[in-house]
Motif scaffolding. Structure first.
Motif, mmCIF file in Angstrom:
data_model
loop_
_atom_site.group_PDB
_atom_site.id
_atom_site.type_symbol
_atom_site.label_atom_id
_atom_site.label_comp_id
_atom_site.label_asym_id
_atom_site.label_seq_id
_atom_site.Cartn_x
_atom_site.Cartn_y
_atom_site.Cartn_z
ATOM 1 N N HIS A 88 0.828 -1.213 0.000
ATOM 2 C CA HIS A 88 0.000 0.000 0.000
ATOM 3 C C HIS A 88 0.863 1.263 0.000
ATOM 4 O O HIS A 88 0.414 2.316 -0.464
ATOM 5 C CB HIS A 88 -0.917 0.012 1.228
ATOM 6 N N ILE A 89 2.065 1.149 0.527
ATOM 7 C CA ILE A 89 3.024 2.260 0.569
ATOM 8 C C ILE A 89 4.262 1.836 -0.196
ATOM 9 O O ILE A 89 4.790 0.733 0.013
ATOM 10 C CB ILE A 89 3.367 2.617 2.031
ATOM 11 N N GLU A 90 4.737 2.700 -1.087
ATOM 12 C CA GLU A 90 5.844 2.322 -1.963
ATOM 13 C C GLU A 90 7.196 2.393 -1.268
ATOM 14 O O GLU A 90 8.030 1.503 -1.433
ATOM 15 C CB GLU A 90 5.853 3.219 -3.202
ATOM 16 N N SER A 91 7.415 3.447 -0.505
ATOM 17 C CA SER A 91 8.741 3.657 0.071
ATOM 18 C C SER A 91 8.642 4.488 1.342
ATOM 19 O O SER A 91 7.805 5.400 1.427
ATOM 20 C CB SER A 91 9.651 4.368 -0.940
ATOM 21 N N LEU A 92 9.533 4.193 2.306
ATOM 22 C CA LEU A 92 9.600 5.020 3.506
ATOM 23 C C LEU A 92 10.144 6.405 3.198
ATOM 24 O O LEU A 92 10.008 7.323 4.019
ATOM 25 C CB LEU A 92 10.486 4.356 4.567
ATOM 26 N N ASP A 93 10.747 6.566 2.039
ATOM 27 C CA ASP A 93 11.280 7.870 1.665
ATOM 28 C C ASP A 93 10.297 8.699 0.845
ATOM 29 O O ASP A 93 10.633 9.801 0.394
ATOM 30 C CB ASP A 93 12.598 7.688 0.910
ATOM 31 N N ASP A 94 9.069 8.191 0.695
ATOM 32 C CA ASP A 94 8.003 9.008 0.102
ATOM 33 C C ASP A 94 7.648 10.145 1.061
ATOM 34 O O ASP A 94 7.676 9.961 2.286
ATOM 35 C CB ASP A 94 6.743 8.169 -0.127
ATOM 36 N N PRO A 95 7.272 11.310 0.527
ATOM 37 C CA PRO A 95 6.770 12.368 1.410
ATOM 38 C C PRO A 95 5.429 11.955 2.004
ATOM 39 O O PRO A 95 4.641 11.257 1.360
ATOM 40 C CB PRO A 95 6.616 13.569 0.474
ATOM 41 N N VAL A 96 5.163 12.380 3.223
ATOM 42 C CA VAL A 96 3.888 12.024 3.851
ATOM 43 C C VAL A 96 2.714 12.606 3.071
ATOM 44 O O VAL A 96 1.613 12.040 3.082
ATOM 45 C CB VAL A 96 3.838 12.484 5.321
ATOM 46 N N THR A 97 2.942 13.694 2.363
ATOM 47 C CA THR A 97 1.861 14.334 1.607
ATOM 48 C C THR A 97 1.387 13.476 0.433
ATOM 49 O O THR A 97 0.304 13.712 -0.103
ATOM 50 C CB THR A 97 2.304 15.705 1.094
#
Length: 388
Positions: free
Chosen positions: A140-149
Motif C-alpha cells: 500500500h506504501i511504496e517507500s519510507l522515503d516518500d513524502p507524507v503528503t
C-alpha cells in the motif's frame, strides 16, 4: 429602582436558563473536558487509567471470534529483592512477566485486576509501527522515503510539507511541538482538549505550521508525528486504523478481550496514545515481537520490519535512550533489547537473548523525574537476569 431590579432579575434568570441550556446541549463535551483536567489527579489516576471509556469517546478494536491464544503458566518466579519497593515507588498497577513464552509472574496492585483495560499512552505508538510494517509489506506504501503528503495530501503547506515517512517514523520531522504535560497551554495539552471537546485530530495536525529544523536532521520526540503515520496509513489503504489493527494484529494474537481506542469527535483513533488493553495482552504483543513477528505459527508482522524498527536509527542525542521506528532502545544498546514506553509508567519490554517479555502498567505521577526511566530499565534487566 423597582423597574431596574425587575430587569436585572429577568436578565439574571435568562443567563441562568441560557447556562442550563448550554450545559444540557454540551454536557458530554463539558464532562470530557472536566475529565481531562482531573485525569492525572492523585485520587483519581488509578481509576481513570483503567476506565478511560467512562470519560472519552471510544471505538472497539475487535478481537474477533477466534479462541484466546495460549499463555502457558510456567513456574512461579521470585522477583528481585527490591521489586516490592520499586512497585510502591513507581505506583505500579500491573506486571506480567513471560519467560520463553510462559507466564512466570503476574501481579496487580491498587485495586486493579487482570480484567482491567489499561491505557497504553505511547506504547500505542509501537502498535501502530507494527501495523505500518504490515501495510508496507502489502504494497500500500511504496517507500519510507516518500513524502507524507503523497498519502495525506491535506498536509501540503503545513509543517509536515517536506517530511518523509521515515522522518516521521523516527521522530525526526523537525516540527515544532511542545510536549510538556505540566504546561496547560502546551501543544500536547491543547491536543488533549481537542479530543475532550470532540474536535478532529486531522484538523489539529493540519494547523501545525512551524518547524525548528529541516526534516531528518535531528531527533525530537513529537507525539503528533504518530498521528501523521495514522493519516498516511488511512490515505494509503482507504481504511480506518481500528479495523486494520483488529484484522492484522489483534485477531491473530488471540487477545482475551477487545481493546479499544479513544477517538476524536469523528471517530478517528487516537493512535499516538489511546489504546486500552489488558496487561496479559500487552505481553502477548511483546512475545510476538520477541519471536521476530511470529505468533501461534503465523507471521503476523514481517520479520524484516521487526528487525528494522527495533534497532537505533534516529539521530538521538549522546547519552540518551535510542530510537528506531516508534520503538526505544537502552542508552547502552544491547542486541535484541528494546521496549515501548508510555507516560506514567507503561512499558512493553523485550529481551530477546534472555527470552523475556515484561508488560507493566503504572500510574506514576513522578515518571518524569531524573533517573526514573533508568531505574525502570534496570529493574527489567534484574528481573530478566534473575530468571536465567
Amino acid at each position: 429602582m423597582r423597574t431596574i431590579g425587575k430587569w436585572l432579575g429577568r436578565i439574571l434568570l435568562m443567563l441562568i436558563l441560557a447556562a442550563a441550556v448550554m450545559y444540557v446541549w454540551k454536557r458530554e463535551e463539558i464532562h470530557r473536558l472536566m475529565a481531562v483536567n482531573s485525569l492525572f489527579s492523585e485520587d483519581k489516576i488509578v481509576h481513570n487509567f483503567s476506565n478511560m471509556n467512562q470519560a472519552f469517546l471510544t471505538r472497539d478494536v475487535a478481537r474477533g471470534d477466534g479462541p484466546v491464544s495460549a499463555l502457558p503458566q510456567g513456574p512461579n518466579a521470585d522477583m528481585p529483592s527490591r521489586f516490592a519497593d520499586w512497585v510502591e515507588q513507581r505506583s505500579v498497577t500491573g506486571v506480567v512477566v513471560l519467560k520463553d513464552g510462559q507466564m512466570v509472574h503476574e501481579t496487580y496492585y491498587q485495586g486493579t485486576s487482570p480484567e482491567d483495560q489499561r491505557i497504553s499512552w505511547s506504547v500505542a505508538k509501537s502498535y501502530l509501527s507494527a501495523l505500518f510494517g504490515v501495510v508496507l509489506a502489502e504494497g500500500h506504501i511504496e517507500s519510507l522515503d516518500d513524502p507524507v503528503t503523497k498519502y495525506a495530501p491535506s498536509l501540503a503547506g503545513t509543517a509536515y510539507d517536506a517530511a518523509t515517512i521515515r522522518n516521521v517514523l523516527q521522530m525526526s520531522s523537525g516540527v515544532t511541538f511542545d510536549e510538556d504535560y505540566l504546561d496547560f497551554n502546551s501543544d500536547i495539552n491543547r491536543m488533549g482538549r481537542v479530543i475532550a471537546l470532540g474536535g478532529t485530530m486531522d484538523s489539529f495536525a493540519e494547523g501545525l505550521s512551524e518547524t525548528f529544523i529541516v526534516p531528518g536532521a535531528q531527533w525530537k520526540y513529537v507525539s503528533i508525528d504518530t498521528h501523521i503515520l495514522g493519516m498516511v496509513i488511512r490515505g494509503a489503504t482507504g481504511r480506518d486504523i481500528a479495523s486494520l489493527l483488529s484484522e492484522k494484529i489483534i485477531q491473530p494474537l488471540g487477545y482475551e478481550a477487545s481493546p479499544y481506542y479513544i477517538t476524536d469527535g469523528v471517530g478517528v483513533a487516537f493512535v499516538l496514545g489511546g489504546l486500552n488493553i489488558r496487561t496479559r495482552d500487552y505481553a502477548r504483543f511483546g512475545q510476538m515481537f520477541l519471536q521476530n513477528g511470529m505468533y501461534g505459527g503465523q507471521q503476523i508482522v514481517p520479520a524484516d520490519w521487526v528487525a528494522a524498527s527495533t534497532v537505533p536509527s534516529a539521530k538521538t542525542a549522546e547519552g540518551k535512550l535510542h530510537y528506531g521506528y516508534q520503538w526505544w532502545m537502552p542508552k547502552d544498546v544491547r542486541d535484541g533489547e528494546f521496549f515501548g514506553i508510555g507516560v506514567y509508567g507503561q512499558y512493553v519490554y523485550i529481551n530477546r537473548p534472555l527470552g523475556i517479555v515484561i508488560a507493566v502498567n503504572s500510574a506514576d505521577r513522578q515518571f518524569k523525574q531524573d533517573g526514573v526511566s533508568d531505574s525502570n530499565i534496570a529493574m527489567f534487566r534484574q528481573i530478566s537476569e534473575s530468571l536465567q
